[in-house]
Design an enzyme around this catalytic site. Structure first.
Site, PDB file in Angstrom:
ATOM      1  N   ILE A   1     -29.751  39.192 -52.703  1.00 21.40           N
ATOM      2  CA  ILE A   1     -28.563  39.917 -52.236  1.00 21.40           C
ATOM      3  C   ILE A   1     -27.698  40.381 -53.412  1.00 21.40           C
ATOM      4  CG2 ILE A   1     -26.506  39.840 -50.730  1.00 21.40           C
ATOM      5  CD1 ILE A   1     -29.148  39.437 -49.182  1.00 21.40           C
TER       6      ILE A   1
ATOM      7  N   LYS B   1     -13.708  31.101 -43.620  1.00 21.02           N
ATOM      8  CA  LYS B   1     -13.014  32.037 -44.516  1.00 21.02           C
ATOM      9  C   LYS B   1     -13.460  33.465 -44.244  1.00 21.02           C
ATOM     10  CE  LYS B   1     -14.685  32.664 -48.883  1.00 21.02           C
ATOM     11  NZ  LYS B   1     -14.958  34.050 -49.288  1.00 21.02           N
ATOM     12  N   ASN B   2     -14.781  33.678 -44.216  1.00 21.85           N
ATOM     13  CA  ASN B   2     -15.278  35.048 -44.148  1.00 21.85           C
ATOM     14  C   ASN B   2     -15.108  35.687 -42.771  1.00 21.85           C
ATOM     15  OD1 ASN B   2     -15.798  34.940 -46.822  1.00 21.85           O
ATOM     16  ND2 ASN B   2     -18.016  34.689 -46.638  1.00 21.85           N
TER      17      ASN B   2
ATOM     18  N   ARG C   1     -11.577  40.900 -53.212  1.00 24.32           N
ATOM     19  CA  ARG C   1     -12.205  42.175 -52.854  1.00 24.32           C
ATOM     20  C   ARG C   1     -12.038  42.534 -51.385  1.00 24.32           C
ATOM     21  NH1 ARG C   1     -15.943  43.794 -55.976  1.00 24.32           N
ATOM     22  NH2 ARG C   1     -16.896  44.843 -54.216  1.00 24.32           N
TER      23      ARG C   1
ATOM     24  N   ASP D   1     -24.858  32.674 -49.769  1.00 21.41           N
ATOM     25  CA  ASP D   1     -23.719  31.772 -49.992  1.00 21.41           C
ATOM     26  C   ASP D   1     -24.121  30.298 -49.977  1.00 21.41           C
ATOM     27  OD1 ASP D   1     -22.121  33.967 -50.196  1.00 21.41           O
ATOM     28  OD2 ASP D   1     -21.241  33.809 -48.192  1.00 21.41           O
TER      29      ASP D   1
ATOM     30  N   ARG E   1     -21.155  44.944 -56.737  1.00 24.94           N
ATOM     31  CA  ARG E   1     -20.561  45.009 -55.405  1.00 24.94           C
ATOM     32  C   ARG E   1     -19.796  46.306 -55.124  1.00 24.94           C
ATOM     33  NH1 ARG E   1     -18.135  39.168 -54.033  1.00 24.94           N
ATOM     34  NH2 ARG E   1     -18.479  39.898 -51.921  1.00 24.94           N
TER      35      ARG E   1
ATOM     36  N   CYS F   1     -17.543  41.973 -59.712  1.00 28.12           N
ATOM     37  CA  CYS F   1     -17.124  40.581 -59.639  1.00 28.12           C
ATOM     38  C   CYS F   1     -18.209  39.736 -60.293  1.00 28.12           C
ATOM     39  CB  CYS F   1     -16.782  40.194 -58.211  1.00 28.12           C
ATOM     40  SG  CYS F   1     -17.909  39.156 -57.337  1.00 28.12           S
TER      41      CYS F   1
ATOM     42  N   ARG G   1     -10.398  28.969 -53.452  1.00 28.36           N
ATOM     43  CA  ARG G   1     -10.432  30.233 -52.695  1.00 28.36           C
ATOM     44  C   ARG G   1     -11.113  30.046 -51.354  1.00 28.36           C
ATOM     45  NH1 ARG G   1     -12.254  35.472 -55.906  1.00 28.36           N
ATOM     46  NH2 ARG G   1     -11.883  36.195 -53.799  1.00 28.36           N
TER      47      ARG G   1
HETATM   48  N1  EPU Z   1     -23.485  46.823 -51.087  1.00 29.13           N
HETATM   49  C1  EPU Z   1     -23.624  48.110 -51.547  1.00 29.13           C
HETATM   50  N2  EPU Z   1     -22.716  49.062 -51.116  1.00 29.13           N
HETATM   51  C2  EPU Z   1     -21.707  48.751 -50.266  1.00 29.13           C
HETATM   52  C3  EPU Z   1     -21.574  47.444 -49.785  1.00 29.13           C
HETATM   53  C4  EPU Z   1     -22.488  46.484 -50.224  1.00 29.13           C
HETATM   54  O1  EPU Z   1     -24.519  48.414 -52.334  1.00 29.13           O
HETATM   55  O2  EPU Z   1     -20.919  49.650 -49.933  1.00 29.13           O
HETATM   56  C5  EPU Z   1     -24.441  45.798 -51.531  1.00 29.13           C
HETATM   57  C6  EPU Z   1     -23.762  44.694 -52.338  1.00 29.13           C
HETATM   58  O3  EPU Z   1     -23.582  45.049 -53.694  1.00 29.13           O
HETATM   59  C7  EPU Z   1     -24.692  43.525 -52.136  1.00 29.13           C
HETATM   60  C8  EPU Z   1     -25.218  43.751 -50.723  1.00 29.13           C
HETATM   61  O4  EPU Z   1     -24.957  45.116 -50.409  1.00 29.13           O
HETATM   62  O5  EPU Z   1     -25.744  43.601 -53.047  1.00 29.13           O
HETATM   63  C9  EPU Z   1     -24.575  42.876 -49.654  1.00 29.13           C
HETATM   64  O6  EPU Z   1     -23.156  42.941 -49.770  1.00 29.13           O
HETATM   65  P1  EPU Z   1     -22.182  42.773 -48.520  1.00 29.13           P
HETATM   66  O7  EPU Z   1     -21.418  44.030 -48.348  1.00 29.13           O
HETATM   67  O8  EPU Z   1     -22.974  42.252 -47.367  1.00 29.13           O
HETATM   68  O9  EPU Z   1     -21.215  41.614 -49.033  1.00 29.13           O
HETATM   69  P2  EPU Z   1     -19.648  41.515 -48.833  1.00 29.13           P
HETATM   70  O10 EPU Z   1     -19.263  42.000 -47.511  1.00 29.13           O
HETATM   71  O11 EPU Z   1     -18.964  42.070 -50.027  1.00 29.13           O
HETATM   72  C10 EPU Z   1     -19.699  39.147 -47.734  1.00 29.13           C
HETATM   73  C11 EPU Z   1     -19.085  37.805 -47.997  1.00 29.13           C
HETATM   74  C12 EPU Z   1     -19.754  37.184 -49.215  1.00 29.13           C
HETATM   75  C13 EPU Z   1     -21.252  37.056 -48.941  1.00 29.13           C
HETATM   76  C14 EPU Z   1     -21.845  38.427 -48.580  1.00 29.13           C
HETATM   77  C15 EPU Z   1     -23.300  38.385 -48.199  1.00 29.13           C
HETATM   78  C16 EPU Z   1     -16.820  38.073 -47.202  1.00 29.13           C
HETATM   79  C17 EPU Z   1     -15.380  38.173 -47.506  1.00 29.13           C
HETATM   80  N3  EPU Z   1     -17.658  37.968 -48.247  1.00 29.13           N
HETATM   81  O12 EPU Z   1     -19.467  39.932 -48.889  1.00 29.13           O
HETATM   82  O13 EPU Z   1     -19.178  35.892 -49.369  1.00 29.13           O
HETATM   83  O14 EPU Z   1     -21.907  36.540 -50.064  1.00 29.13           O
HETATM   84  O15 EPU Z   1     -21.105  38.996 -47.487  1.00 29.13           O
HETATM   85  O16 EPU Z   1     -23.503  37.526 -47.140  1.00 29.13           O
HETATM   86  O17 EPU Z   1     -17.224  38.075 -46.031  1.00 29.13           O
HETATM   87  C18 EPU Z   1     -18.588  33.933 -50.505  1.00 29.13           C
HETATM   88  O18 EPU Z   1     -18.018  33.554 -49.464  1.00 29.13           O
HETATM   89  O19 EPU Z   1     -18.789  33.160 -51.484  1.00 29.13           O
HETATM   90  C19 EPU Z   1     -19.039  35.323 -50.612  1.00 29.13           C
HETATM   91  C20 EPU Z   1     -19.296  35.908 -51.757  1.00 29.13           C
END
Ligand code: EPU
Length: 417
Positions: free
Chosen positions: A326, A22-23, A92, A304, A121, A116, A396
């Site tokens: 995280i 998915k990701n 998102r 995850d 996030r 969320c 999802r």
């Molecule tokens: N963060 C910030 N500012 C930003 C971006 C992120 O402070 O601009 C913080 C977030 O709040 C969080 C940390 O950085 O505390 C890591 O967030 P990240 O950006 O890595 O997460 P994401 O890209 O929103 C993806 C996966 C998530 C997974 C995380 C961490 C996708 C679509 N989603 O989210 O997947 O948990 O990376 O590995 O790729 C899931 O599949 O259940 C899921 C939530």
């Protein structure tokens, strides 16, 4: 609304095949916006988040045709540069269209996603990075409005490791003028898979999968075909399913290397893991040992997999401490696991889990995607019957999980509530 009815106590046995990730699929679908023409993505999982991404692309003017696990996306007719709140709030990752639209058309308007269930996030690092690439960014009425004649390469150092932020800027920089260097970039395998797609499109990217990514901007990209990598979190969830039921299963189409941190912890817990090529055999122990985990960016233990691992620890022989580093609110499965008779105490970002002899089947409610998976795992190990409701979260991100588990001998059915 559907719910799952699980009669626990069956040891899982047999073979199961992992779907596409998915990701990885989500940003790969979005990347097609960068080059007009028909792209072909294969090994796509059937999931609600994929449908939402398709809706976002269609809203922008792309034509999308699906046939089985192969999806053709024609982005020649993209003529709308706005992703609305209605779609972004349901997923998102839709926010990732901002960079590619900006890169190809010089403008985009995308709703801010909001918080969320698992944390606030923010996307501040995505926006800071786009600004460093020369975008003019304004926040108005809950939307991000961005403009740029042509993005320009820059050196960007992320304050925290962000998967989405790294993917977003890698896409935006692919056609920027000059070189971009992303430092302290996230190293998750999904980032390398996106880079593989972008490279097939003609991008010049080095170092994806490491913490320094160098992108030399090219004038234009072309449509490409790509097969999505296997879903490492789905694979990890099946590994825990074998472990928690004392089962013995073979998992096909998985990359064991992507799950090193999980494999080490499962082995510490007494689980036997062997592999031959892309087939991994997982054999649960008679007694699961308690082990501690700390979630970290890749290659650390993935957030995850935290909820699923906690379900395993509820029946361990001994105690374990699970720290979530995280997301600030990713313990919502705890109160539901307590309904199975688990012994868990949360303090700040740590949960102390004392293993109990047996979980007791109960009606529970899913709160987010991975929490849903942990409740199913607990239900598989519990005596009697459990009911997991609000499973739209599950749909999802897990393709036909109840069918795959039933194929391994679990007594699990989906019913309409
Ligand atoms: N963060 C910030 N500012 C930003 C971006 C992120 O402070 O601009 C913080 C977030 O709040 C969080 C940390 O950085 O505390 C890591 O967030 P990240 O950006 O890595 O997460 P994401 O890209 O929103 C993806 C996966 C998530 C997974 C995380 C961490 C996708 C679509 N989603 O989210 O997947 O948990 O990376 O590995 O790729 C899931 O599949 O259940 C899921 C939530």
């Amino acid at each position: 609304m559907d719910k799952l009815i699980i009669k626990g106590g069956k040891k899982l046995a047999g073979d199961v095949t992992v779907s596409g990730s998915k990701n990885a699929a989500l940003p790969i679908f979005v990347s097609t916006l960068l080059a007009p023409g028909q792209h072909e993505i294969s090994n796509v999982p059937f999931l609600r988040d994929i449908n939402t991404t398709i809706k976002v692309l269609e809203q922008l003017g792309a034509r999308v045709d699906g046939n089985g696990n192969v999806v053709k996306i024609d982005t020649s007719g993209v003529n709308n540069f706005e992703a609305t709140y209605e779609l972004v709030k349901t997923m998102r990752a839709s926010v990732l269209v901002l960079g590619p639209l900006l890169a190809r058309f010089g403008k985009a308007r995308v709703s801010l996603p909001g918080g969320c269930a698992i944390g606030a996030r923010p996307i501040n690092l995505h926006l800071k990075g786009l600004a460093a690439l020369g975008a003019e960014i304004n926040l108005t009425h809950g939307y991000v409005e961005a403009k740029a004649k042509r993005l320009k390469g820059a050196r960007i150092n992320f304050d925290v490791s962000t998967v989405g932020g790294t993917e977003h800027l890698m896409m935006a920089a692919a056609t920027a003028k000059g070189e971009t260097i992303l430092e302290n970039a996230a190293r998750e395998p999904e980032i390398a898979d996106l880079a593989a797609m972008l490279t097939k499109m003609g991008a010049d990217i080095e170092g994806a999968g490491t913490d320094t990514i160098r992108i030399r901007g090219v004038e234009a990209l072309q449509p490409a075909s790509h097969a999505v990598m296997p879903d490492r979190i789905e694979a990890g969830t099946f590994m825990v399913a074998a472990a928690i039921t004392g089962g013995d299963i073979r998992i096909h189409n998985m990359c064991l290397d992507h799950l090193d941190a999980v494999v080490f912890k499962l082995q510490d817990a007494g689980v036997e893991i062997t592999h031959k090529d892309k087939v991994v055999r997982v054999k649960g122990p008679r007694k699961i040992a308690g082990v501690n985990i700390k979630t970290r960016p890749y290659p650390g233990f993935p957030t995850d997999m935290q909820a699923q691992f906690m379900a395993l620890m509820t029946v361990a022989d001994g105690a374990s401490v699970i720290s979530e580093n995280i997301f600030e609110n990713r313990f919502m499965h705890v109160s539901e696991l307590l309904r199975f008779g688990a012994d868990i105490v949360v303090e700040g970002n740590s949960a102390t889990v004392k293993g109990v002899k047996k979980l007791s089947g109960a009606p529970v409610m899913a709160t987010d995607l991975r929490a849903s998976a942990s409740l199913i795992l607990a239900g598989l190990a519990a005596d009697n019957t459990s009911e997991v409701s609000r499973i739209y979260h599950l749909d999802r991100g897990y393709e036909a999980i109840e069918k795959k588990l039933a194929g391994l001998g679990a007594d699990i059915v989906r019913v309409k509530e």
